[in-house]
Design a protein around this motif. Structure first.
Motif, short mmCIF file in Angstrom:
data_model
loop_
_atom_site.label_atom_id
_atom_site.label_comp_id
_atom_site.label_asym_id
_atom_site.label_seq_id
_atom_site.Cartn_x
_atom_site.Cartn_y
_atom_site.Cartn_z
N TYR A 278 0.78 -1.40 0.00
CA TYR A 278 0.02 0.09 0.05
C TYR A 278 1.00 0.63 -0.60
O TYR A 278 0.42 2.55 -0.72
CB TYR A 278 -0.88 0.28 1.21
CG TYR A 278 -1.89 1.39 1.54
CD1 TYR A 278 -2.83 1.51 0.75
CD2 TYR A 278 -1.48 2.12 2.37
CE1 TYR A 278 -3.49 2.68 0.52
CE2 TYR A 278 -2.29 3.22 2.58
CZ TYR A 278 -3.22 4.17 1.59
OH TYR A 278 -3.70 4.51 1.83
N GLU A 279 1.26 1.18 0.82
CA GLU A 279 2.93 2.64 0.95
C GLU A 279 3.71 3.05 -0.22
O GLU A 279 3.57 3.96 -1.11
CB GLU A 279 3.63 2.24 1.93
CG GLU A 279 3.25 2.43 3.06
CD GLU A 279 2.57 3.96 3.60
OE1 GLU A 279 3.21 4.60 2.96
OE2 GLU A 279 1.87 3.56 4.03
N LEU A 322 -7.47 6.93 -5.30
CA LEU A 322 -5.97 7.84 -6.35
C LEU A 322 -4.78 5.72 -5.77
O LEU A 322 -4.23 5.82 -7.52
CB LEU A 322 -5.03 8.20 -5.25
CG LEU A 322 -5.98 10.23 -5.52
CD1 LEU A 322 -5.10 10.85 -4.83
CD2 LEU A 322 -6.23 9.67 -7.33
N CYS A 323 -4.61 5.50 -5.15
CA CYS A 323 -3.73 4.09 -4.53
C CYS A 323 -4.51 3.64 -5.67
O CYS A 323 -3.68 2.52 -6.63
CB CYS A 323 -3.64 3.76 -3.67
SG CYS A 323 -2.69 5.00 -2.46
N PHE A 324 -5.62 3.47 -5.32
CA PHE A 324 -6.35 1.80 -6.60
C PHE A 324 -5.67 1.83 -7.68
O PHE A 324 -6.00 1.01 -8.30
CB PHE A 324 -8.00 2.04 -6.37
CG PHE A 324 -8.31 0.97 -7.04
CD1 PHE A 324 -8.60 -0.10 -6.95
CD2 PHE A 324 -10.08 1.45 -8.20
CE1 PHE A 324 -9.57 -1.25 -7.41
CE2 PHE A 324 -10.11 0.42 -8.77
CZ PHE A 324 -10.52 -1.41 -8.64
N SER A 325 -6.15 3.11 -8.39
CA SER A 325 -6.03 3.39 -10.54
C SER A 325 -4.43 3.07 -10.24
O SER A 325 -4.32 2.65 -11.24
CB SER A 325 -5.83 4.84 -10.52
OG SER A 325 -4.87 5.62 -9.40
N HIS A 382 -10.59 1.99 9.40
CA HIS A 382 -10.15 2.77 9.30
C HIS A 382 -8.93 3.47 9.30
O HIS A 382 -7.82 4.12 9.62
CB HIS A 382 -10.64 3.70 11.28
CG HIS A 382 -11.89 3.45 11.03
ND1 HIS A 382 -12.80 4.34 10.82
CD2 HIS A 382 -12.86 2.77 12.28
CE1 HIS A 382 -14.47 3.64 11.58
NE2 HIS A 382 -14.11 2.60 12.07
N GLU A 383 -8.50 2.05 9.30
CA GLU A 383 -6.76 1.72 8.79
C GLU A 383 -6.67 1.94 7.28
O GLU A 383 -7.55 0.97 6.76
CB GLU A 383 -6.34 0.78 9.81
CG GLU A 383 -4.79 1.01 9.76
CD GLU A 383 -3.54 0.45 8.63
OE1 GLU A 383 -3.13 0.59 8.17
OE2 GLU A 383 -4.01 -1.40 8.51
N PRO A 384 -6.18 3.05 6.40
CA PRO A 384 -5.73 3.02 5.62
C PRO A 384 -5.38 1.51 4.43
O PRO A 384 -6.12 1.17 3.08
CB PRO A 384 -5.36 3.60 4.80
CG PRO A 384 -4.82 5.03 6.45
CD PRO A 384 -5.09 4.28 7.99
#
Length: 527
Positions: A278-279, A322-325, A382-384
């Motif tokens: 994810y990072e 944005l991360c998904f894209s 709640h944790e991204p």
């Protein structure tokens, strides 16, 4: 082409093994097995059995079971080995063709926006911009960029027009024998279930079975059912068994257990390597600016930001979408989706395959309302990085089917047809009345189904509905609920004389209680 069961099974096993071999679970299992060699209870003469026992007692066997179960839930059952790969995507040629030409239209719309606005599809951000974005990553919503020139690439109603024009070329001018009497907007002959079949499929929703989301069941005092159901739910979580969790949520999730149960069903455990991944996606967002970023931004502003329930999650939505894209692992789902990821060519190299890249990198172009697939999940996670993984898994299992053209029973075409068939069969007077006044019911319900009712129902009700999507591994319940809503408001709808008036009767669904509606429609309708 159907396979004999044994052959099908061995193909399925081979595919699951192949998919798991590349996974981090495989290397973790190997590591655990090696570690176990140093334990005193592992004897050389019974090595294989001892290691098996160790993996069982230490919980690793469960993890493997859940991974296998997850694979079986997501991937379609294997086609005949001789079947071409496009059959796994979509068996009907005319559906594939329609999806292909719809994709061309979307791409054309995206490219013309690029040309008009003179903005590239992708560019590296200058260093100062990167710093700025990093600093405000958790409050992107405070930004007010001018997005007046950007428009959604398409909205659900554009997509509905395409579905209304679908035809099976084998049946010229409506000569489909059993289908001639279907008077809805969808004119393709797919097999959909009738109420007796739906009753059987959704038997756990029956009137004499305890349900979360039903306050006054005659059978069981609700608080008695709830306390017992919570106790069972805690046991299911302690067992860490995905299949048991999936069965359990068919009767609804207790609020306090929902996040953990959904994660168990979706086999999401948020390991260190997932957080790292994810990072990496995040740093990719920081470094490069994509045209779809503005589309995502605009969509959140147009939908979730104006929603009484969801506006507080605005920042989460930007982060996740944005991360998904940027997430190329999403491309995998195109092996079993009728859709194909769009390609873009490096400047000046048009049509040269070696210069082609998927655009956006995940292959998914967001449309108007897309951010509403994420919004309800923000109540639970709640944790991204965890929120992100849950959404991605929900997307590749379910949501992609709501905006691609296919013959799959959970695909949007089948859902539309199921909805229209249920109404025409069980509420014929209402159906004919609305049709006569130019208020075809699907024109109203389509947007509910495309968004899986997100943004239309109150959140507690929406989560009870999504419990059942996960529990049954199917989206068919969306069509059933849409029909149930029309049934519930039938008396008022019989009095309207225009599409606008019908829309007004159904404009606000926020007071509806999902479970009683579904139960009455499925189990109290005379068939």
């Amino acid at each position: 082409a159907m396979l004999d069961p044994d052959r099908g099974l061995s193909l399925t096993i081979a595919r699951v093994v192949q998919r798991l071999q590349g996974s981090s679970l495989h290397s973790q299992l190997e590591r655990q097995a090696r570690v176990s060699l140093h334990k005193p209870e592992i004897k050389l003469e019974s090595l294989k059995e001892d290691i098996k026992d160790f993996l069982k007692t230490s919980g690793w066997e469960k993890k493997l079971q859940n991974a296998v179960y997850s694979e079986l839930n997501v991937f379609p059952s294997p086609c005949h080995p001789a079947a071409p790969p496009e059959h796994i995507k979509e068996p009907l040629a005319y559906m594939r063709k329609a999806q292909g030409s719809w994709e061309k239209r979307i791409l054309k719309s995206l490219n013309s926006m690029c040309t008009e606005l003179n903005i590239p599809l992708a560019q590296k951000r200058p260093v100062n911009e990167q710093k700025e974005l990093l600093n405000k990553w958790n409050e992107m919503g405070t930004d007010e960029p001018d997005l007046s020139l950007f428009r959604p690439v398409y909205a659900p109603k554009d997509f509905l027009e395409v579905l209304m024009n679908l035809r099976n070329p084998n049946y010229e001018n409506g000569e489909q024998p059993s289908f001639r009497n279907h008077l809805g907007l969808i004119q393709v002959p797919l097999k959909v279930k009738d109420i007796p079949e739906l009753k059987e499929d959704f038997s756990e929703l029956g009137l004499n079975i305890g349900q979360l989301g039903i306050d006054d069941s005659a059978q069981v005092p609700p608080e008695f059912f709830e306390n017992e159901h919570v106790r069972v739910g805690q046991k299911v979580l302690a067992e860490q068994d995905s299949a048991a969790a999936q069965q359990y949520v068919r009767q609804g999730c207790p609020t306090a257990l929902r996040a953990d149960l959904w994660a168990l069903i979706l086999n999401i455990s948020n390991q260190p390597e997932d957080i790292l991944y994810y990072e990496q996606l995040k740093s990719n967002v920081i470094q490069h600016n994509l045209l779809v970023d503005s589309l995502i931004y605009k969509d959140v502003k147009l939908t979730a930001s104006n929603d009484d329930y969801y506006f507080v999650f605005e920042d989460y939505l930007y982060q996740v979408l944005l991360c998904f894209s940027r997430d190329t692992s999403v491309l995998e789902h195109f092996t079993y989706s009728s859709a194909t990821p769009p390609k873009s060519y490096i400047q000046g190299k048009l049509g040269m395959e070696e210069y082609a890249v998927f655009y956006p990198p995940n292959g998914v172009i967001p449309f108007h309302g897309f951010s509403m697939y994420v919004a309800p999940l923000c109540f639970l996670y709640h944790e991204p990085s965890k929120l992100y993984q849950i959404f991605r898994e929900m997307y590749v299992r379910f949501f992609f089917r709501l905006h691609s053209i296919s013959s799959h029973p959970s695909g949007i075409v089948s859902l539309c047809l199921l909805f229209e068939t249920l109404l025409q069969t069980h509420l014929p007077q209402l159906f004919y009345h609305l049709r006569e006044i130019g208020a075809q019911p699907l024109r109203i319900s389509f947007k509910w189904m495309v968004r899986a009712f997100s943004g239309y129902l109150a959140t507690d009700q929406l989560l009870l509905l999504w419990d059942r999507i996960l529990g049954y591994n199917s989206l068919e319940i969306l069509a059933v609920l849409a029909a149930a809503v029309f049934a519930f408001r039938a008396v008022n709808l019989m009095e309207v004389t225009s599409l606008a008036a019908a829309e007004a009767v159904l404009a606000d669904l926020s007071t509806l209680k999902v479970m009683p509606l579904l139960q009455i429609f499925l189990f109290a309708t005379v068939t």
